[in-house]
Design an enzyme around this catalytic site. Structure first.
Site, PDB file in Angstrom:
ATOM      1  N   HIS A   1       0.656  -1.124   0.219  1.00 51.64           N
ATOM      2  CA  HIS A   1       0.192  -0.007  -0.289  1.00 51.64           C
ATOM      3  C   HIS A   1       0.840   1.466   0.012  1.00 51.64           C
ATOM      4  O   HIS A   1       1.953   1.050   0.558  1.00 51.64           O
ATOM      5  CB  HIS A   1      -1.108   0.139   0.770  1.00 51.64           C
ATOM      6  CG  HIS A   1      -0.705   0.021   2.468  1.00 51.64           C
ATOM      7  ND1 HIS A   1      -0.157   1.148   2.899  1.00 51.64           N
ATOM      8  CD2 HIS A   1       0.036  -0.391   3.515  1.00 51.64           C
ATOM      9  CE1 HIS A   1       0.472   1.181   4.473  1.00 51.64           C
ATOM     10  NE2 HIS A   1       0.414   0.075   4.852  1.00 51.64           N
TER      11      HIS A   1
ATOM     12  N   ASP B   1       6.324   2.258   7.194  1.00 53.33           N
ATOM     13  CA  ASP B   1       4.957   2.241   7.407  1.00 53.33           C
ATOM     14  C   ASP B   1       3.760   2.899   6.562  1.00 53.33           C
ATOM     15  O   ASP B   1       3.409   4.092   6.712  1.00 53.33           O
ATOM     16  CB  ASP B   1       4.028   1.611   8.277  1.00 53.33           C
ATOM     17  CG  ASP B   1       2.713   0.907   8.244  1.00 53.33           C
ATOM     18  OD1 ASP B   1       2.119   1.105   7.533  1.00 53.33           O
ATOM     19  OD2 ASP B   1       2.123   1.025   9.224  1.00 53.33           O
TER      20      ASP B   1
ATOM     21  N   GLU C   1      -4.912   1.810   2.035  1.00 56.24           N
ATOM     22  CA  GLU C   1      -5.285   0.372   2.637  1.00 56.24           C
ATOM     23  C   GLU C   1      -5.591   0.797   4.630  1.00 56.24           C
ATOM     24  O   GLU C   1      -5.828   0.751   4.630  1.00 56.24           O
ATOM     25  CB  GLU C   1      -4.181  -0.132   2.751  1.00 56.24           C
ATOM     26  CG  GLU C   1      -3.290  -1.136   3.150  1.00 56.24           C
ATOM     27  CD  GLU C   1      -3.170  -1.722   4.620  1.00 56.24           C
ATOM     28  OE1 GLU C   1      -2.697  -2.493   5.587  1.00 56.24           O
ATOM     29  OE2 GLU C   1      -3.142  -0.587   5.784  1.00 56.24           O
ATOM     30  N   GLU C   2      -5.236   1.930   4.902  1.00 55.84           N
ATOM     31  CA  GLU C   2      -5.090   2.546   6.207  1.00 55.84           C
ATOM     32  C   GLU C   2      -6.507   2.518   6.576  1.00 55.84           C
ATOM     33  O   GLU C   2      -6.556   2.639   7.695  1.00 55.84           O
ATOM     34  CB  GLU C   2      -4.148   4.199   5.820  1.00 55.84           C
ATOM     35  CG  GLU C   2      -2.339   3.261   5.879  1.00 55.84           C
ATOM     36  CD  GLU C   2      -2.176   2.490   7.388  1.00 55.84           C
ATOM     37  OE1 GLU C   2      -2.395   2.039   8.483  1.00 55.84           O
ATOM     38  OE2 GLU C   2      -0.975   2.501   7.326  1.00 55.84           O
TER      39      GLU C   2
ATOM     40  N   ASP D   1       4.648  -5.320   3.356  1.00 57.01           N
ATOM     41  CA  ASP D   1       3.980  -4.159   4.938  1.00 57.01           C
ATOM     42  C   ASP D   1       5.476  -3.878   5.337  1.00 57.01           C
ATOM     43  O   ASP D   1       5.761  -5.028   5.224  1.00 57.01           O
ATOM     44  CB  ASP D   1       2.908  -4.536   4.603  1.00 57.01           C
ATOM     45  CG  ASP D   1       1.645  -2.924   5.714  1.00 57.01           C
ATOM     46  OD1 ASP D   1       2.469  -2.439   5.952  1.00 57.01           O
ATOM     47  OD2 ASP D   1       0.543  -3.308   4.717  1.00 57.01           O
TER      48      ASP D   1
ATOM     49  N   HIS E   1       3.377   4.182  13.687  1.00 52.26           N
ATOM     50  CA  HIS E   1       2.553   5.648  13.661  1.00 52.26           C
ATOM     51  C   HIS E   1       2.762   6.686  13.709  1.00 52.26           C
ATOM     52  O   HIS E   1       2.009   6.785  14.748  1.00 52.26           O
ATOM     53  CB  HIS E   1       1.260   5.063  13.553  1.00 52.26           C
ATOM     54  CG  HIS E   1       0.802   4.031  12.788  1.00 52.26           C
ATOM     55  ND1 HIS E   1      -0.873   3.205  12.449  1.00 52.26           N
ATOM     56  CD2 HIS E   1       1.019   2.888  11.545  1.00 52.26           C
ATOM     57  CE1 HIS E   1      -0.830   2.850  11.863  1.00 52.26           C
ATOM     58  NE2 HIS E   1      -0.259   2.518  10.842  1.00 52.26           N
TER      59      HIS E   1
HETATM   60 ZN   LIG Z   1       0.750  -0.472   6.128  1.00 51.88          ZN
END
Ligand SMILES: [Zn+2]
Length: 348
Positions: A70, A182, A212-213, A235, A323
């Site tokens: 992604h 990420d 994707e998120e 990923d 994140h």
């Molecule tokens: Zn990811």
């Protein structure tokens, strides 16, 4: 690492992936890594690389492998512009608000990017009470200050404009640190694996997917389009072998190689594929580790459930502080990632 840096410094939140898509497409075309390249209606980029078998080992019906990384990152969309020029935002992806205090951000408008600062509404330490300082604010309480008069902001910023955290890419010890590793790491590993590949009997459909998120949205139509025999999500995963986390909750270990997800909350990977990949890793002396992620998903789940079902494997780089604006990846794991992916694809 220049390519990974470029990818981390190109903003793209869910539904706003055009800039990162352009960077990846330019690189693929410039280096002739794919034979065909298309963008689907949702915005996912799909590159087809036809088989390049060892002469005499052509397969009449080549195995079709779909890779999916992604290319969106967690970020925000502008939801309100006040008369005095402060922006409010809606998150696109999962943020921990404790990581959002006093952040530099980039607001991406049709007329160009504007630098800004993000903070929660409230008072600085000098004039707040101890009670006020203990409170963790909700995402709705955050605002963005562009340092511009209200009228100026209103003329430049529109509802729906993308906002990303703005952090540099840096080498730190044996690791690299940046925002959105990420999943720029997965995007990067797919490209590097294509560069690394020599002979392969399989037909590779490498997808850089959107959204994707916000729930694996782009991978669904991409998987229906490709109709693969095998799906591989590229990923990242949690690496919590850090102070304050019990060892049984570490998920993965930085420096122990690329992870193969056995299971996460979106999918259970195909055990035969995991064992095949592990055998290749052992033969080639490439480090890999198994991981189970108790919460979190990836694009492999969307591929797995497409059409009549697809066998999947999940490659994931261990990422510390995931994140946040300072995600950290070990260089050995980055290396192992694309080398193992390429070495395994050559066996299919
Ligand atoms: Zn990811």
């Amino acid at each position: 690492m220049e390519l990974l840096e470029l990818l981390t410094q190109t903003p793209s939140v869910p539904g706003r992936e055009s800039r990162i898509r352009q960077v990846i497409a330019d690189y693929l075309l410039q280096h002739q890594l794919v034979d065909e390249l298309l963008t689907d209606a949702m915005g996912s980029l799909i590159g087809v690389r036809r088989p390049r078998p060892v002469p005499g080992q052509e397969s009449p019906v080549p195995c079709k492998v779909m890779l999916a990384a992604h290319m969106d990152q967690i970020g925000f969309l502008v939801s309100h512009v006040s008369d005095d020029g402060y922006l409010r935002v809606t998150p696109a992806g999962g943020f921990d608000t404790r990581n959002l205090f006093a952040r530099r951000v980039r607001v991406c408008t049709s007329a160009g990017d504007l630098p800004g600062v993000m903070n929660p509404a409230g008072k600085p330490i000098h004039i707040s009470t101890p009670e006020e300082r203990k409170k963790v604010p909700e995402i709705e309480e955050f605002f963005i200050d562009l340092g511009l008069p209200g009228a100026d902001v209103k003329s430049r910023v529109k509802i729906g404009d993308m906002v990303v955290l703005d952090g540099p890419f840096a080498a730190v010890g044996q690791s690299v640190v940046s925002q959105c590793l990420d999943n720029r790491v997965g995007c990067w590993a797919q490209i590097r694996a294509l560069e690394q590949l020599r002979h392969h009997a399989c037909e590779i459909h490498a997808a850089w997917t959107v959204q994707e998120e916000v729930g694996l949205r782009g991978a669904i139509p991409a998987a229906y389009h490709v109709q693969p025999d095998i799906g591989v999500a590229c990923d990242t995963t949690l690496c919590c072998k850090t102070p304050g986390v019990p060892d049984e909750q570490r998920v993965s270990v930085a420096g122990d190689g690329v992870c193969l997800h056995v299971m996460d909350s979106s999918a259970i990977a195909d055990l035969d594929l995991i064992e095949q990949i592990e055998a290749v890793a052992q033969r080639q002396g490439i480090k890999c580790q198994r991981a189970i992620l108790p919460r979190g998903g990836q694009d492999g789940a969307a591929i797995q459930r497409s059409r009549r079902g697809v066998r999947i494997a999940v490659f994931a780089c261990p990422i510390k502080y995931i994140h946040t604006v300072a995600e950290m990846a070990h260089r050995d794991d980055l290396d192992a990632y694309y080398k193992l992916l390429a070495a395994w694809l050559e066996t299919l």
